[in-house]
Scaffold this active site. Structure first.
Site, PDB file in Angstrom:
ATOM      1  N   THR A 125       0.828  -1.206   0.000  1.00 55.51           N
ATOM      2  CA  THR A 125       0.000   0.000   0.000  1.00 55.51           C
ATOM      3  C   THR A 125       0.864   1.257   0.000  1.00 55.51           C
ATOM      4  OG1 THR A 125      -1.504   1.282   1.388  1.00 55.51           O
ATOM      5  CG2 THR A 125      -0.143  -0.302   2.523  1.00 55.51           C
ATOM      6  N   ASP A 126       0.295   2.326  -0.531  1.00 57.36           N
ATOM      7  CA  ASP A 126       1.010   3.617  -0.497  1.00 57.36           C
ATOM      8  C   ASP A 126       1.120   4.155   0.933  1.00 57.36           C
ATOM      9  OD1 ASP A 126      -1.647   4.360  -0.100  1.00 57.36           O
ATOM     10  OD2 ASP A 126      -1.720   5.776  -1.771  1.00 57.36           O
ATOM     11  N   GLU A 127       0.330   3.565   1.862  1.00 59.15           N
ATOM     12  CA  GLU A 127       0.378   4.060   3.254  1.00 59.15           C
ATOM     13  C   GLU A 127       1.732   3.814   3.898  1.00 59.15           C
ATOM     14  OE1 GLU A 127      -2.909   3.509   5.828  1.00 59.15           O
ATOM     15  OE2 GLU A 127      -4.376   3.699   4.231  1.00 59.15           O
ATOM     16  N   TYR A 153      -1.759  -0.333  11.148  1.00 57.19           N
ATOM     17  CA  TYR A 153      -1.966  -1.011   9.854  1.00 57.19           C
ATOM     18  C   TYR A 153      -0.779  -0.781   8.923  1.00 57.19           C
ATOM     19  CZ  TYR A 153      -3.398  -1.434   4.981  1.00 57.19           C
ATOM     20  OH  TYR A 153      -3.422  -1.747   3.632  1.00 57.19           O
ATOM     21  N   LYS A 157       2.059  -3.376   7.327  1.00 54.40           N
ATOM     22  CA  LYS A 157       2.268  -3.585   5.892  1.00 54.40           C
ATOM     23  C   LYS A 157       3.721  -3.288   5.511  1.00 54.40           C
ATOM     24  CE  LYS A 157      -0.426  -4.498   3.124  1.00 54.40           C
ATOM     25  NZ  LYS A 157      -0.876  -5.846   2.637  1.00 54.40           N
ATOM     26  N   LYS A 192     -15.424   0.996   4.558  1.00 53.71           N
ATOM     27  CA  LYS A 192     -14.482   1.915   3.938  1.00 53.71           C
ATOM     28  C   LYS A 192     -15.244   3.105   3.366  1.00 53.71           C
ATOM     29  CE  LYS A 192     -11.221  -1.087   4.765  1.00 53.71           C
ATOM     30  NZ  LYS A 192     -10.931  -2.253   3.982  1.00 53.71           N
ATOM     31  N   PRO A 208     -20.617   9.996   8.062  1.00 49.90           N
ATOM     32  CA  PRO A 208     -19.600  10.507   8.990  1.00 49.90           C
ATOM     33  C   PRO A 208     -18.310  10.890   8.265  1.00 49.90           C
ATOM     34  CG  PRO A 208     -19.698   8.120   9.125  1.00 49.90           C
ATOM     35  CD  PRO A 208     -20.735   8.524   8.134  1.00 49.90           C
TER      36      PRO A 208
HETATM   37  P1  NAD Z   1     -10.295  -6.819   2.546  1.00 57.81           P
HETATM   38  O1  NAD Z   1     -10.274  -6.531   3.992  1.00 57.81           O
HETATM   39  O2  NAD Z   1     -11.491  -6.500   1.739  1.00 57.81           O
HETATM   40  O3  NAD Z   1     -10.003  -8.383   2.310  1.00 57.81           O
HETATM   41  C1  NAD Z   1      -9.031  -9.075   3.029  1.00 57.81           C
HETATM   42  C2  NAD Z   1      -9.243 -10.571   2.781  1.00 57.81           C
HETATM   43  O4  NAD Z   1      -8.188 -11.265   3.458  1.00 57.81           O
HETATM   44  C3  NAD Z   1     -10.566 -11.094   3.330  1.00 57.81           C
HETATM   45  O5  NAD Z   1     -11.149 -11.965   2.405  1.00 57.81           O
HETATM   46  C4  NAD Z   1     -10.162 -11.855   4.586  1.00 57.81           C
HETATM   47  O6  NAD Z   1     -11.013 -12.945   4.889  1.00 57.81           O
HETATM   48  C5  NAD Z   1      -8.770 -12.337   4.203  1.00 57.81           C
HETATM   49  N1  NAD Z   1      -7.927 -12.585   5.378  1.00 57.81           N
HETATM   50  C6  NAD Z   1      -7.722 -11.780   6.450  1.00 57.81           C
HETATM   51  N2  NAD Z   1      -6.902 -12.372   7.333  1.00 57.81           N
HETATM   52  C7  NAD Z   1      -6.561 -13.570   6.787  1.00 57.81           C
HETATM   53  C8  NAD Z   1      -5.714 -14.623   7.201  1.00 57.81           C
HETATM   54  N3  NAD Z   1      -5.069 -14.573   8.371  1.00 57.81           N
HETATM   55  N4  NAD Z   1      -5.568 -15.689   6.394  1.00 57.81           N
HETATM   56  C9  NAD Z   1      -6.234 -15.763   5.212  1.00 57.81           C
HETATM   57  N5  NAD Z   1      -7.050 -14.799   4.773  1.00 57.81           N
HETATM   58  C10 NAD Z   1      -7.212 -13.707   5.543  1.00 57.81           C
HETATM   59  O7  NAD Z   1      -8.996  -6.124   1.976  1.00 57.81           O
HETATM   60  P2  NAD Z   1      -8.756  -5.392   0.561  1.00 57.81           P
HETATM   61  O8  NAD Z   1      -9.196  -3.992   0.664  1.00 57.81           O
HETATM   62  O9  NAD Z   1      -9.258  -6.254  -0.525  1.00 57.81           O
HETATM   63  O10 NAD Z   1      -7.170  -5.369   0.536  1.00 57.81           O
HETATM   64  C11 NAD Z   1      -6.459  -6.466  -0.011  1.00 57.81           C
HETATM   65  C12 NAD Z   1      -4.961  -6.182   0.091  1.00 57.81           C
HETATM   66  O11 NAD Z   1      -4.653  -4.996  -0.620  1.00 57.81           O
HETATM   67  C13 NAD Z   1      -4.496  -5.954   1.521  1.00 57.81           C
HETATM   68  O12 NAD Z   1      -3.227  -6.556   1.658  1.00 57.81           O
HETATM   69  C14 NAD Z   1      -4.378  -4.442   1.639  1.00 57.81           C
HETATM   70  O13 NAD Z   1      -3.373  -4.103   2.563  1.00 57.81           O
HETATM   71  C15 NAD Z   1      -3.966  -4.074   0.225  1.00 57.81           C
HETATM   72  N6  NAD Z   1      -4.368  -2.738  -0.248  1.00 57.81           N
HETATM   73  C16 NAD Z   1      -5.673  -2.338  -0.177  1.00 57.81           C
HETATM   74  C17 NAD Z   1      -6.049  -1.101  -0.716  1.00 57.81           C
HETATM   75  C18 NAD Z   1      -7.475  -0.629  -0.694  1.00 57.81           C
HETATM   76  O14 NAD Z   1      -7.739   0.501  -1.090  1.00 57.81           O
HETATM   77  N7  NAD Z   1      -8.437  -1.438  -0.264  1.00 57.81           N
HETATM   78  C19 NAD Z   1      -5.075  -0.285  -1.306  1.00 57.81           C
HETATM   79  C20 NAD Z   1      -3.749  -0.713  -1.337  1.00 57.81           C
HETATM   80  C21 NAD Z   1      -3.414  -1.958  -0.825  1.00 57.81           C
HETATM   81  O1  DAU Z   2      -4.129   4.035   0.451  1.00 60.07           O
HETATM   82  C1  DAU Z   2      -4.363   2.674   0.463  1.00 60.07           C
HETATM   83  C2  DAU Z   2      -5.181   2.290   1.677  1.00 60.07           C
HETATM   84  O2  DAU Z   2      -6.496   2.784   1.459  1.00 60.07           O
HETATM   85  C3  DAU Z   2      -5.208   0.797   1.930  1.00 60.07           C
HETATM   86  O3  DAU Z   2      -3.908   0.353   2.231  1.00 60.07           O
HETATM   87  C4  DAU Z   2      -6.161   0.430   3.056  1.00 60.07           C
HETATM   88  O4  DAU Z   2      -6.265  -0.963   3.198  1.00 60.07           O
HETATM   89  C5  DAU Z   2      -7.525   0.999   2.720  1.00 60.07           C
HETATM   90  O5  DAU Z   2      -8.440   0.733   3.766  1.00 60.07           O
HETATM   91  C6  DAU Z   2      -7.441   2.504   2.464  1.00 60.07           C
HETATM   92  O6  DAU Z   2      -7.109   3.202   3.682  1.00 60.07           O
HETATM   93  P1  DAU Z   2      -7.803   4.605   4.054  1.00 60.07           P
HETATM   94  O7  DAU Z   2      -7.660   4.814   5.489  1.00 60.07           O
HETATM   95  O8  DAU Z   2      -7.330   5.676   3.119  1.00 60.07           O
HETATM   96  O9  DAU Z   2      -9.314   4.235   3.618  1.00 60.07           O
HETATM   97  P2  DAU Z   2     -10.720   4.531   4.331  1.00 60.07           P
HETATM   98  O10 DAU Z   2     -11.776   4.162   3.362  1.00 60.07           O
HETATM   99  O11 DAU Z   2     -10.784   3.961   5.693  1.00 60.07           O
HETATM  100  O12 DAU Z   2     -10.708   6.116   4.484  1.00 60.07           O
HETATM  101  C7  DAU Z   2     -10.546   6.961   3.357  1.00 60.07           C
HETATM  102  C8  DAU Z   2     -10.537   8.387   3.856  1.00 60.07           C
HETATM  103  O13 DAU Z   2     -11.851   8.705   4.329  1.00 60.07           O
HETATM  104  C9  DAU Z   2      -9.616   8.631   5.040  1.00 60.07           C
HETATM  105  O14 DAU Z   2      -9.064   9.938   4.934  1.00 60.07           O
HETATM  106  C10 DAU Z   2     -10.534   8.553   6.265  1.00 60.07           C
HETATM  107  C11 DAU Z   2     -11.857   9.071   5.725  1.00 60.07           C
HETATM  108  N1  DAU Z   2     -13.068   8.502   6.322  1.00 60.07           N
HETATM  109  C12 DAU Z   2     -13.186   7.142   6.384  1.00 60.07           C
HETATM  110  C13 DAU Z   2     -14.307   6.558   6.925  1.00 60.07           C
HETATM  111  C14 DAU Z   2     -14.422   5.054   7.020  1.00 60.07           C
HETATM  112  C15 DAU Z   2     -14.087   9.316   6.759  1.00 60.07           C
HETATM  113  O15 DAU Z   2     -13.988  10.563   6.685  1.00 60.07           O
HETATM  114  N2  DAU Z   2     -15.218   8.750   7.297  1.00 60.07           N
HETATM  115  C16 DAU Z   2     -15.355   7.401   7.414  1.00 60.07           C
HETATM  116  O16 DAU Z   2     -16.408   6.937   7.944  1.00 60.07           O
END
Ligand code: NAD
Ligand code: DAU
Length: 339
Positions: A125-127, A153, A157, A192, A208
């Site tokens: 992730t970019d985080e 988190y 990562k 999210k 929110p």
């Molecule tokens: P998500 O939370 O929707 O899905 C995670 C999946 O992993 C779920 O199906 C869960 O059951 C499974 N899981 C969790 N713990 C496990 C374990 N111990 N063993 C096996 N399976 C397990 O997550 P996502 O948003 O799809 O993210 C997927 C990947 O991409 C993550 O590694 C996250 O860090 C990365 N990522 C997400 C984003 C984003 O915007 N969502 C951006 C950049 C990177």
């Molecule tokens: O940048 C990549 C990351 O993006 C991934 O690595 C993470 O897995 C993914 O969850 C996401 O993280 P963020 O924290 O950026 O995503 P989230 O959807 O939780 O929040 C997006 C932005 O919105 C953040 O600035 C917080 C804000 N937010 C979020 C929620 C859930 C709100 O203002 N209100 C909310 O209720």
């Protein structure tokens, strides 16, 4: 024919990747290994289950025995690790499981790949780069930007990334890492920002927004992310990190207003709430490396992608309603108590 192991394939991005790979490489076998935590959902994989090239295995990546026995049953050409605890707010409340799954789970997969000399791709992730200031729009994350994490988190990562690179350097394991910006699209879990706002708006509940809603995220349509990972598997160089992002920066408030506008709902639903502790201000990816080396570019701009996403949630109400009213809340409360 190749066989690919997709860990975390019942979650948001992993499931989109399963569908992308089954479509793009109809000859390949796709095996999904997923613990089905609160974020994993078998309903999401219903169509994949109808494909004879797909196999689902329930299991936890921290369970060494289960992972190693899967590697004895099947020979994998690639492992792509999506399995993670992924929600920043939850990591602030209860960090431990993030460290267990995101770091120790990655180590188990790396060990299994090492034993079998399997190519490993870590979905990061970019985080891991921390954040950028709002008043410097000229700054972007490159692959050379130092690691500087904010939340449990992102620290977990980043640790997994360091471990992945250590296996490359120490054991010569063929690895790649991708660091992506915020994804959005179908099957996004409704905790999210984007899916939560869509679901709440449809139910006329408050939306929110943390702090003043000025934080910026760089949104990427999930299918574009899947395409990038596929290109990295095919042509990425082992030992390299690739940033993935499409220059779609928006403030949170802009995103929320866009959702409301598409749904024809009032901005009075917006409710400013207490800010997230350690809240990162701005994420912005420089995707020059993946564009120049692999020819990747995003196909979906934000206006098109958000319209498609809202329509998906409108057309798939039962998917997110089942989640909101269902087992995931119980699962989480069982593990961590009531939120
Ligand atoms: P998500 O939370 O929707 O899905 C995670 C999946 O992993 C779920 O199906 C869960 O059951 C499974 N899981 C969790 N713990 C496990 C374990 N111990 N063993 C096996 N399976 C397990 O997550 P996502 O948003 O799809 O993210 C997927 C990947 O991409 C993550 O590694 C996250 O860090 C990365 N990522 C997400 C984003 C984003 O915007 N969502 C951006 C950049 C990177
Ligand atoms: O940048 C990549 C990351 O993006 C991934 O690595 C993470 O897995 C993914 O969850 C996401 O993280 P963020 O924290 O950026 O995503 P989230 O959807 O939780 O929040 C997006 C932005 O919105 C953040 O600035 C917080 C804000 N937010 C979020 C929620 C859930 C709100 O203002 N209100 C909310 O209720």
């Amino acid at each position: 024919m190749k066989t690919i192991l997709v860990t975390g394939g019942a979650g948001f991005i992993g499931s989109n990747f399963v569908y992308y790979m089954l479509e793009k490489h109809p000859g390949w076998r796709v095996v999904c290994f997923d613990a089905l935590t609160y974020a994993g959902n078998l309903e999401t994989l219903e169509d994949a289950m109808k494909n004879e090239k797909f196999r689902f295995v329930k299991g936890d990546i921290t369970d060494r025995k289960a992972v190693f026995s899967l590697f004895e049953e099947e020979r994998f050409d690639f492992v792509v690790n999506f399995a993670a605890e992924s929600h920043v707010d939850r990591s602030i409340e209860a960090p431990e499981i993030f460290l267990r799954t995101n770091i120790l789970g990655t180590q188990v997969l790396l060990d299994a790949c090492r034993k079998n000399n399997t190519r490993f791709h870590q979905v990061s992730t970019d985080e891991v780069y921390g954040d950028l200031p709002l008043d410097r729009p000229d700054l972007f994350f490159t692959e050379e930007t130092p690691i500087h994490t904010s939340s449990p988190y992102s620290a977990s990562k980043a640790s997994a990334d360091l471990l992945t690179m250590a296996y490359y350097r120490t054991y010569g394991l063929p690895v790649t890492i991708s660091r992506c910006s915020n994804n959005y699209g179908p099957y996004h879990f409704p905790e999210k920002l984007i899916p939560l706002m869509i679901a709440n708006a449809l139910e006329n509940k408050p939306l929110p927004v943390y702090g003043e809603g000025k934080n910026v995220r760089d949104w990427l349509y999930v299918r574009d992310h899947c395409k990038a990972i596929d290109m990295i598997l095919e042509n990425g160089r082992p030992g390299e990190v690739y940033n993935i992002g499409g220059h779609n920066e928006r403030t949170n408030l802009e995103v929320v207003r866009t959702v409301l506008r598409i749904l024809g709902k009032s901005e009075e639903l917006i409710k400013f709430v207490k800010d997230r502790p350690g809240h990162d201000m701005r994420y912005a990816i420089d995707p020059t490396k993946i564009r120049n080396e692999l020819g990747w570019y995003p196909e979906t701009d934000f206006d098109t992608g958000i319209q498609k996403t809202v329509e998906w949630y409108l057309n798939n109400r039962s998917w997110w309603k089942n989640i909101i009213s269902g087992d995931y809340v119980k699962y989480y409360e069982r593990m961590y108590g009531k939120r």
